[in-house]
Design a protein around this motif. Sequence first.
Motif, short mmCIF file in Angstrom:
data_model
loop_
_atom_site.label_atom_id
_atom_site.label_comp_id
_atom_site.label_asym_id
_atom_site.label_seq_id
_atom_site.Cartn_x
_atom_site.Cartn_y
_atom_site.Cartn_z
N MET A 1 -1.61 -6.70 -1.07
CA MET A 1 -1.71 -5.60 -2.04
C MET A 1 -2.43 -6.07 -3.30
SD MET A 1 2.14 -4.06 -1.52
CE MET A 1 2.02 -2.96 -2.93
N ALA A 2 -2.11 -7.29 -3.73
CA ALA A 2 -2.77 -7.82 -4.93
C ALA A 2 -4.26 -7.99 -4.69
CB ALA A 2 -2.12 -9.14 -5.33
N ALA A 3 -4.62 -8.49 -3.52
CA ALA A 3 -6.04 -8.70 -3.22
C ALA A 3 -6.78 -7.37 -3.09
CB ALA A 3 -6.18 -9.51 -1.93
N ALA A 4 -6.08 -6.34 -2.60
CA ALA A 4 -6.72 -5.03 -2.46
C ALA A 4 -6.73 -4.25 -3.77
CB ALA A 4 -5.99 -4.22 -1.39
N GLY A 5 -5.99 -4.73 -4.77
CA GLY A 5 -5.95 -4.04 -6.07
C GLY A 5 -5.12 -2.79 -6.05
N ILE A 6 -4.04 -2.78 -5.29
CA ILE A 6 -3.19 -1.60 -5.21
C ILE A 6 -1.75 -2.01 -5.52
CG2 ILE A 6 -4.65 -0.46 -3.50
CD1 ILE A 6 -2.69 -1.34 -1.35
N ASP A 7 -0.95 -1.06 -5.94
CA ASP A 7 0.45 -1.35 -6.27
C ASP A 7 1.42 -0.70 -5.29
OD1 ASP A 7 0.11 1.27 -6.90
OD2 ASP A 7 0.50 1.03 -9.05
N ARG A 8 0.91 0.01 -4.30
CA ARG A 8 1.77 0.62 -3.28
C ARG A 8 0.99 0.68 -1.97
NH1 ARG A 8 0.07 5.65 -2.15
NH2 ARG A 8 -1.35 6.65 -3.66
N LEU A 9 1.74 0.70 -0.88
CA LEU A 9 1.11 0.82 0.43
C LEU A 9 0.87 2.28 0.76
CD1 LEU A 9 3.17 -1.79 2.51
CD2 LEU A 9 0.85 -2.05 1.62
N PRO A 10 -0.24 2.59 1.39
CA PRO A 10 -0.52 3.99 1.74
C PRO A 10 0.35 4.46 2.91
CG PRO A 10 -2.22 2.57 2.65
CD PRO A 10 -1.34 1.70 1.82
N THR A 11 0.56 5.75 2.97
CA THR A 11 1.20 6.37 4.13
C THR A 11 0.14 7.18 4.85
OG1 THR A 11 3.33 6.49 3.00
CG2 THR A 11 3.01 7.89 4.94
N ALA A 12 -0.24 6.73 6.00
CA ALA A 12 -1.35 7.36 6.73
C ALA A 12 -0.83 7.98 8.02
CB ALA A 12 -2.43 6.32 7.03
N ARG A 13 -1.52 9.04 8.46
CA ARG A 13 -1.24 9.58 9.78
C ARG A 13 -1.87 8.62 10.80
NH1 ARG A 13 0.31 15.10 9.80
NH2 ARG A 13 0.23 16.05 7.73
N ARG A 14 -1.11 8.30 11.82
CA ARG A 14 -1.56 7.27 12.78
C ARG A 14 -1.77 7.89 14.16
NH1 ARG A 14 3.51 3.51 11.80
NH2 ARG A 14 4.40 5.61 11.88
N VAL A 15 -2.94 7.62 14.69
CA VAL A 15 -3.29 8.08 16.04
C VAL A 15 -3.49 6.85 16.92
CG1 VAL A 15 -4.98 9.32 17.44
CG2 VAL A 15 -4.37 10.18 15.16
#
Length: 794
Positions: free
Chosen positions: A82-96
């Motif tokens: 997350m730190a390397a991606a520059g985000i503070d939360r994980l995304p919630t994605a629809r998964r196929v």
Amino acid sequence: MHLGEGTPEYRDPAEFFRRTYLTESLREMLIGALRRLIAGDGDPVIQLRTNFGGGKTHAMLALYHLVSGILGAGLAGVDALMAAAGIDRLPTARRVVLVGNKISPGNPSVKPDGTVVRTLWGELAWQLGGPEAYARVAADDANATSPGDVLRELFNDYGPCLILIDEWVAYARQLHDQSDLPAGGFETQFSFAQVLTESAKLARNCLLVVSLPASDTSGTAHSHSDDVEVGGTRGREALDRLRNVVGRLESSWRPATAEEGFEIVRRRLFQPISDPGHFKDRDVTARAFAELYRTQQAEFPPECRETDYEQRLKAAYPIHPEVFDRLYTDWSTLVKFQRTRGVLRLMAALIHSLWEKGDRNPLILPANVAIDDARVQSELTRYLSDNWVPVIEKDVDGPNSLPLKLDSELPNLGKFSACRRVARAVYMGSAPTTAAAHKGIEDRRVKLGCVMPGESPAVFGDALRRMAAAATYLYQDGPHYWYSTQPTVTKLAEDRAEQLKREPDKVAHELEQRLRKDLTDKGTFTRIHPMPQTSADVPDDLDARLVVLGIAQPYAKTPDSAAEIAAKAILETRGNSPRLYRNTLVFLAADKTRLQDLDEAARKYLAWQSILADRTHLDLTPYQVTQAETQRGVAESTMLARIPETYQWLLVPGQSTPQSSVTWEASRLSVSDALAVRASKKLRSDELYLTSFGATRLKMDLDRIPLWRGDHVEVKQLVEDFARYLYLPRLKADFPPADRPKTLATTGLAGDFGFHVGGYIVTCRNSTICACSGVGVLFRSNSAPLTATRLRVI
């Protein structure tokens, strides 16, 4: 997993990431996926293209869990992502999740809500948004036509979304050229693939991940080895088309390196090291192995002496890096071997086997791979042809294998199990590469896979040489060794030696030739009769001789000993006539038990001799010719050494008195000198064969029997008596021909008497005994007793 199935370590995100080592490539892919699904600036299409077991499934599982809506806190390694991606939360994605070998092109799928799905795009839409999303592609699904731009709209409306496609080639190769299946035709599938990749690129927060085999579609001879994963010509065509379409937009992704494989296996199979004492144990072990490699550099591969190798030892602990090098370098070249999953399956079975046995070795080396364990052997042979099983049982590992036999026979090797460890190391380093142009594992690398601190590499070098000399399936070319399913010339020699059991005459002829050569040294015997066929072959003469019985007449301490029966027949008769001069013969016979070993050695020699004679017909390589010459020499030396070990029984007939029956004395000879020399030495030592005879003893025998004929005895008669009667001493005699001129002379020694055998020089005190008409005569005189000190019998 998508269906809620699978073991906890795969279903539970926390446990999954605890056991997952984030390789550099996997880490980069996950960071890019997070950026794509949140900010839309990552790579839209990722193609996972590796061989079997390259980590594709694990990478997809990592993506699947990462965007499932879980909290990143507490998940091993996720905070750093997350730190390397520059985000503070994980995304919630629809998964196929589309798995090609789980979807049938010919059988529509009925969903719980009653929706009937026929195509991959219909399945994708339904998983993405249920009946509502499916309705937007329903017509294309029913007509099996590519959905076009509607996919981009779906990705935007239901984003962020993750599309995972595995086994697409397995699905596409089932389609027909005509659109006669519910899922559409072969060409339509690739139109859909192009639309899918373009739509994923144009959508804001969509990531498409496609797994394709890294197989050769060039049509070369090597490409046929990939049919297992690709599925024949149709599969290769499908793979080629899909790769061209997906490859236009894909980002690169590479599998784990061998060094990263260390940590992958450790994470999956071992608890993490946390105790400082365990870290100390690891460092001490790594240092001991590194010191061994540095102090004996000539015995191990060059890279082992480098400082970096000690770090590799620590990284791979408690598994030796050579195990991973062989698995990732050699075994991963096999079409069916799964690079990550295959290594994990094998190592799990191996570690469990070693744990059950209470193994206390500091590291797991190739030599510790318990190939005799059914579970481990199954993991190793499942990727090879079936004919490897008998190779393992005979020459590698198992209760009746050659390595165990050699270890039991050779204590210096057996205390280290050196032959067994060498065989395992060679198998691990050569079995998967037998079809390669440059096959085999170098002897230094074999030692690397065997030797531990405190052990001598020379012991394992000796074991390797002995294995190469005796094994049926182990080949050698200079310093390189390898196992093959085809038998070596050693096996051919074994077969030919076995065939010679049905041709005993050939073996007997060879042994007779060797015996005759040995018997050219007659010792003190005047003549030797080797291997007489009948008693007629042994003349009835006055001189003492050695009769050497053939191998068909061995001696055993039993009443029906063939040697004793044959000796008695020769002693009693010559042909059809009674034998007169029985006290001239002694017999040498083979030991019945040892004869089996001699026969085996002779058959091995003849087998290697025949192979060299047929070298052109057999098309032997120069190495095989050298091997055959060496083995012939070894077999010949063994045969020559076993001849005196076998011919060790001296049979001597005798009588204590004229009235007693004939007895047979069996004496065992020591192993030294030629056969006849040993026999004559033994007989002389036991006074059963005299080359000189004291006059005092002669006088005793003359009086004891008695041998006098009245008051005298002819010398000729006396000589015949000694040759005829078994109760008299056995004298060596070298008589001149009957027509040789007889001469009379004296010894010139006052007070002595003696005679030259044949008669003619006899002296006694105060008188000379004369020879009349060529016949020597001894006179008995009370006034002039025989006081001679020496009778010389030549």
